[in-house]
Design an enzyme around this catalytic site. Structure first.
Site, PDB file in Angstrom:
ATOM      1  N   GLU A   1       0.809  -1.227   0.000  1.00 27.54           N
ATOM      2  CA  GLU A   1       0.000   0.000   0.000  1.00 27.54           C
ATOM      3  C   GLU A   1       0.844   1.280   0.000  1.00 27.54           C
ATOM      4  OE1 GLU A   1      -2.644  -0.421   3.310  1.00 27.54           O
ATOM      5  OE2 GLU A   1      -3.519  -2.284   2.553  1.00 27.54           O
TER       6      GLU A   1
ATOM      7  N   GLU B   1      -6.293 -10.635  -1.026  1.00 26.76           N
ATOM      8  CA  GLU B   1      -7.244 -10.333   0.051  1.00 26.76           C
ATOM      9  C   GLU B   1      -8.632 -10.172  -0.556  1.00 26.76           C
ATOM     10  OE1 GLU B   1      -5.874  -7.077   2.508  1.00 26.76           O
ATOM     11  OE2 GLU B   1      -3.770  -7.582   2.135  1.00 26.76           O
TER      12      GLU B   1
END
Length: 516
Positions: free
Chosen positions: A333, A439
């Site tokens: 991220e 995810e």
């Protein structure tokens, strides 16, 4: 005082007028039959079960509780008569017990129901009564007392209920499995294409039923938080080392050992998450003497700490769990959603704009041969964010230090669109990178049947979009097993209800063409 005595006598009289049920008054709700299969029994701990002629043989035990176990739906407050026949051939006599493991809200406790001495080569019956309390699951099992390695046989395990006890609810996982026959394992459905897995917290390892289920369905797991820097970096030990060398780093793995041991024993792969992240990284990592009240260290010191951290992690895993961790999220991220540029963080403040490149350089340097290295991010279906992601990955690709991209597909029913997801897959595939869905979950506003079917169709659409990339796709992992385990639990995002009952989404993932 006299009133109390009268009341006590009345209670005694009441119980004397309500004798315990005789054996012939119970109704048989279950009796084991091993003529075709294991009949729902599984090995707890290291116990290995082998079906024989109308019996089950148990071996491979290293602790008394390592045992044959089976899940039962028992009604709170109603008595049950439970019995089993046991035989052992190694000791003159050994004590056995029927026990129950029961759980509520993730906490498991235990009770002993019956005991008996079992003499060598003699079938012996253990019998006891049990009245369940308020729990959400029950596992009945047969264990030993002071004979942890003893092998044995058992047969005719019988559960008899009070005639007043309600019958098991039809929505239990076991009933669903029986209705559908042998429930497919997602790891087997996609075995020829890619791995199928899930994410788990270490606390899950205390739930025997859950871990048995994980073993049956998945062939790769990701520790949810236990390999993130705030779990791995040993700040106190690092601070001591820094007195002699500011670049020194100490690590610890107590938070993840149970998960790794489970995976190793079960033949399940592990994906490491994550080495470098702006979040869940101790502030002290970036400061002189590992003291947040002191200035930031220099770029050179921080790069050395980063290299030492990655080396320590890789070396520990290679020495203690060789080959178990097949891939790592090296950086997580790093792109900011509002600017679509590198996120401002301690990494950019202390190291600078090239910290992503250096992290991958060190990971490639120390990762065991064959370990795949990924960049991982969310909102990948947003074109502007994907532009930013590709910009930071291009130099890493040029240096040959990255293997793939991890898609955090935390999606909803309508956002992002299927077209946007498909285009993001195309863009990463065009870079020649391997792909993993790291995810996966799909949130919904309610759990009505109509909405659950919409969720199933969204999952099916995603799986159909992924299949053309099977040559580059390494794994698909849902972020959690059951809805209540999810970080978005209130939005029912996963494939299974809390009791492990498969949702429509499960069947859609197992057979995407069935949900259009």
């Amino acid at each position: 005082m006299r009133k109390m005595l009268i009341l006590l006598m009345a209670v005694i009289l009441l119980f004397s007028m309500s004798p315990a049920l005789g054996e012939d008054e119970y109704v048989t709700m279950y009796q084991s039959s091993f003529s075709v299969n294991n009949d729902g029994w599984y090995g707890r701990g290291s116990a290995v079960l082998t079906r024989g002629m109308n019996l089950m043989h148990v071996e491979g035990r290293t602790s008394n509780w390592n045992s044959p176990g089976r899940d039962f739906d028992l009604a709170e407050g109603y008595p049950y008569l439970i019995s089993v026949q046991v035989r052992q051939s190694d000791l003159d006599s050994a004590e056995f017990m029927i026990s129950v493991a029961h759980g509520l809200d993730g906490t498991e406790t235990y009770e002993n129901i019956a005991r008996a001495q079992v003499k060598k080569d003699a079938w012996t019956t253990l019998t006891g009564t049990y009245t369940p309390g308020h729990f959400d699951h029950f596992v009945l099992y047969v264990e030993t007392v002071n004979a942890p390695e003893l092998s044995f046989d058992f047969r005719i395990f019988k559960v008899q209920a009070s005639p007043a006890a309600p019958t098991p609810k039809p929505e239990t996982a076991q009933a669903i499995y029986e209705a559908y026959g042998e429930m497919p394992a997602l790891k087997d459905v996609y075995a020829d294409l890619f791995d199928f897995g899930t994410a788990l917290p270490q606390s899950a390892t205390t739930n025997i039923e859950l871990m048995k289920f994980v073993r049956s369905q998945f062939n790769i797991i990701t520790p949810e938080n236990e390999l993130k820097p705030d779990s791995v970096l040993d700040v106190a030990a690092s601070k001591k080392l820094a007195q002699e060398d500011e670049t020194a780093v100490a690590v610890r793995f107590n938070a993840v050992k149970n998960l790794l041991n489970f995976a190793k024993a079960s033949g399940i792969k592990v994906h490491g998450h994550v080495l470098v992240w702006h979040s869940q990284t101790p502030e002290t990592f970036f400061h002189e003497e590992y003291d947040a009240s002191k200035p930031y260290v220099s770029r050179e010191v921080m790069l050395a700490r980063l290299e030492n951290y990655i080396r320590e992690v890789m070396d520990y895993m290679d020495e203690n769990y060789p080959g178990l961790i097949v891939s790592w999220d090296v950086v997580n991220e790093a792109i900011d959603d509002s600017t679509n540029k590198l996120r401002e963080s301690n990494w950019t403040k202390v190291v600078g704009q090239d910290f992503v490149e250096r992290a991958f350089e060190y990971a490639r340097k120390y990762a065991p041969e064959g370990t795949l290295l990924y960049y991982n991010d969310y909102n990948s279906a947003m074109p502007a964010k994907m532009n930013g992601i590709i910009r930071i990955l291009e130099p890493v690709i040029a240096e040959g230090n990255i293997d793939g991209y991890g898609f955090q597909m935390h999606h909803g029913l309508n956002f992002p669109s299927n077209d946007a997801i498909a285009k993001s897959l195309e863009r990463i595939a065009a870079l020649g990178l391997k792909i993993r869905v790291s995810e996966l979950d799909v949130t919904i506003p309610d759990n009505t049947e109509a909405t659950l079917q919409k969720q199933a169709r969204k999952y099916a659409n995603i799986m159909r979009m992924l299949k053309p990339y099977a040559g580059q796709l390494m794994a698909v992992q849902v972020w959690g097993v059951t809805d209540n385990m999810s970080w978005r639990a209130s939005q029912f995002p996963l494939l299974f209800y809390r009791n492990l009952q498969p949702k429509p989404a499960f069947w859609a993932v197992a057979d995407p063409d069935s949900a259009r």
